[in-house]
Design an enzyme around this catalytic site. Structure first.
Site, PDB file in Angstrom:
ATOM      1  N   ARG A  16       0.844  -1.205   0.000  1.00  0.00           N
ATOM      2  CA  ARG A  16       0.000   0.000   0.000  1.00  0.00           C
ATOM      3  C   ARG A  16       0.875   1.248   0.000  1.00  0.00           C
ATOM      4  O   ARG A  16       0.598   2.233  -0.673  1.00  0.00           O
ATOM      5  CB  ARG A  16      -0.935   0.010   1.227  1.00  0.00           C
ATOM      6  CG  ARG A  16      -1.555   1.385   1.487  1.00  0.00           C
ATOM      7  CD  ARG A  16      -2.835   1.366   2.304  1.00  0.00           C
ATOM      8  NE  ARG A  16      -2.769   0.524   3.475  1.00  0.00           N
ATOM      9  CZ  ARG A  16      -2.071   0.803   4.593  1.00  0.00           C
ATOM     10  NH1 ARG A  16      -1.354   1.907   4.683  1.00  0.00           N
ATOM     11  NH2 ARG A  16      -2.080  -0.029   5.603  1.00  0.00           N
TER      12      ARG A  16
ATOM     13  N   ASP B 171      -8.754  18.810 -14.652  1.00  0.00           N
ATOM     14  CA  ASP B 171      -9.082  17.446 -15.078  1.00  0.00           C
ATOM     15  C   ASP B 171      -8.796  17.378 -16.578  1.00  0.00           C
ATOM     16  O   ASP B 171      -9.494  17.987 -17.388  1.00  0.00           O
ATOM     17  CB  ASP B 171     -10.554  17.155 -14.767  1.00  0.00           C
ATOM     18  CG  ASP B 171     -10.951  15.718 -15.090  1.00  0.00           C
ATOM     19  OD1 ASP B 171     -10.297  15.091 -15.961  1.00  0.00           O
ATOM     20  OD2 ASP B 171     -11.921  15.223 -14.496  1.00  0.00           O
TER      21      ASP B 171
ATOM     22  N   LYS C  95      -9.948   6.003 -18.950  1.00  0.00           N
ATOM     23  CA  LYS C  95     -10.347   6.435 -20.288  1.00  0.00           C
ATOM     24  C   LYS C  95      -9.176   6.239 -21.266  1.00  0.00           C
ATOM     25  O   LYS C  95      -8.735   5.132 -21.438  1.00  0.00           O
ATOM     26  CB  LYS C  95     -10.863   7.880 -20.224  1.00  0.00           C
ATOM     27  CG  LYS C  95     -11.829   8.142 -19.049  1.00  0.00           C
ATOM     28  CD  LYS C  95     -13.119   7.356 -19.121  1.00  0.00           C
ATOM     29  CE  LYS C  95     -13.928   7.358 -17.831  1.00  0.00           C
ATOM     30  NZ  LYS C  95     -14.201   8.662 -17.248  1.00  0.00           N
TER      31      LYS C  95
HETATM   32  C1  PLP Z   1     -14.554   9.133 -15.980  1.00  0.00           C
HETATM   33  C2  PLP Z   1     -14.174  10.500 -15.541  1.00  0.00           C
HETATM   34  C3  PLP Z   1     -13.806  10.754 -14.212  1.00  0.00           C
HETATM   35  C4  PLP Z   1     -13.868   9.701 -13.132  1.00  0.00           C
HETATM   36  O1  PLP Z   1     -12.941   8.698 -13.329  1.00  0.00           O
HETATM   37  P1  PLP Z   1     -13.144   7.182 -12.804  1.00  0.00           P
HETATM   38  O2  PLP Z   1     -11.930   6.503 -13.296  1.00  0.00           O
HETATM   39  O3  PLP Z   1     -14.419   6.690 -13.404  1.00  0.00           O
HETATM   40  O4  PLP Z   1     -13.247   7.255 -11.320  1.00  0.00           O
HETATM   41  C5  PLP Z   1     -13.411  12.042 -13.880  1.00  0.00           C
HETATM   42  N1  PLP Z   1     -13.385  13.021 -14.797  1.00  0.00           N
HETATM   43  C6  PLP Z   1     -13.743  12.820 -16.084  1.00  0.00           C
HETATM   44  C7  PLP Z   1     -13.688  13.946 -17.043  1.00  0.00           C
HETATM   45  C8  PLP Z   1     -14.151  11.550 -16.492  1.00  0.00           C
HETATM   46  O5  PLP Z   1     -14.521  11.356 -17.764  1.00  0.00           O
END
Ligand code: PLP
Length: 391
Positions: free
Chosen positions: A47, A171, A196
């Protein structure tokens, strides 16, 4: 030598030193042998740190041109760690169309710990400035946003923030480190849902937070170890392998997406196409429009017939996979938003989001072409013969 990102994802600086295999071994262990009692060990408990996660983090930091990266169990785990670097009483400014999971995290969880949030239209820098309070510590951005692909000027917000000693987090999931580099535009922290494009194969949930700020990095590491939301060795190993093809996957998806944008923009059945590549602010801060777009059908009553007639896309939430993914925000990502609020925000039943994958773009276009004809031309013969030929 500074390597290009294309070479960086492939080149393994540890090869020949730590191992000789083409891929690093998977350290499938929760704990490590400590022969020297009280000695200086790099790894003791997985961890707190494990070789696969460290190798991945080293790569991810380099891709964003940063000193530090921390891999977490999901994109949301990375985002919550960034927000948990704050203290009770602190205030954060967020986009009003922030990712739904980020909104839920702030609204339903972090407010219980007296971290306060104001949502604004971040495309309007003055609106951000007006929302700043004495306790504001962080401006959190997402650009392009989704599903309507609104664009925030990262540099302008970073300048505003620097003048007031605030941090900016971005993000960067939709653009990847290849398409947009928020740190070079003045942001302090970048987060990705690695689920993604970074992962790209729709097989793992993962996230990362990246920074050049040592104090933020220390806080992010403490949270990774201290809350236990780190990415596992197995998923770190898988993600590190998938990263090697990120440039070819992403670039091809962008090129395919541009063909779909052109095709959709010319269709009579389509009322609007949303694509970051059409926005000047976006093009000034990113390399291209990315591989995700939105479109709205003129007649939203055709949405289901349209989906029924499509063969190639996976119809689902998520994006950034090798397969083309068609999402329906009204019933998927934004289903929890009350219908009147949703419609006021232009997220109608006829709106789709398309993450373009690696299929032959001509075949994708043929598939969409067929679906438009099926859904919108009531006189079209829907014989199995036609369907068969089409497939
Ligand atoms: C999918 C997504 C998230 C969250 O990510 P997870 O891996 O599903 O927890 C955050 N921001 C954006 C823009 C996303 O498309």
């Amino acid at each position: 030598m500074t390597l290009s990102k294309e070479t960086e994802v492939i080149y393994d600086a540890h090869r020949g030193q730590d191992y000789d295999s083409a891929n690093p071994p998977l350290y499938d262990s929760s704990t490590f042998h400590q022969q020297v009692l009280g000695g200086d060990t790099t790894y003791d408990y997985a961890r707190s740190g494990n070789p696969n996660r460290n190798l991945l983090e080293e790569k991810l930091a380099k891709l964003e041109g940063a000193d530090y990266a921390f891999a977490y169990a999901s994109g949301i785990a990375a985002i919550s760690s960034v927000l948990l670097t704050l203290n009770s009483g602190d205030h954060v400014i967020l986009p009003d169309d922030v990712y739904g999971g980020t909104f839920r995290l702030t609204e339903q969880i972090l407010t219980r710990f007296n971290i306060r949030f104001t949502t604004v239209d971040t495309t309007d820098v003055t609106a951000i400035e007006d929302a700043i309070e004495s306790q504001t510590k962080l401006i959190y951005l997402e650009t392009p946003s989704n599903p309507l692909f609104k664009i925030t000027d990262i540099k302008a917000v970073a300048q505003l923030a620097q003048a007031r000693d605030l941090l900016v987090a971005v993000d960067n999931t939709f653009m990847t480190p290849l398409g947009q580099s928020p740190l070079t535009l003045g942001a302090d922290i970048v987060v990705h849902s690695a689920t993604k494009f970074l992962g790209g194969h729709s097989d793992i949930i993962a996230g990362v937070a990246i920074t050049n700020n040592k104090a933020v990095a220390d806080a992010l590491y403490l949270l990774q170890n201290g809350t236990g939301n780190a990415l596992s060795a197995q998923d770190s190993w898988t993600l590190a392998k998938h990263l090697k093809t990120l440039p070819v996957r992403f670039n091809q998806s962008v090129s395919n997406a541009q063909q779909l944008v052109t095709f959709l923009s010319e269709r009579d059945e389509v009322a609007e196409v949303y694509y970051p590549g059409h926005n000047e602010t976006h093009l000034a801060q990113a390399k291209h429009g990315g591989a995700v777009l939105g479109f709205r059908l003129k007649d939203e009553n055709k949405a289901q017939t349209f989906v029924d007639a499509l063969s190639l896309p996976l119809v689902s939430v998520s994006l950034g996979g090798v397969e083309t993914i068609l999402s329906h925000p009204a019933t998927m990502s934004h289903a929890a938003v009350p219908q009147d609020v949703r419609e006021a925000r232009n997220i109608t039943f006829g709106l789709f989001r398309l993450s373009v994958g690696l299929e032959d773009p001509d075949e994708l276009i043929a598939d969409f072409n067929y679906a438009f004809k099926e859904a919108f031309n009531d006189s079209t013969v829907t014989s199995t013969q036609t369907q068969h030929t089409h497939r």
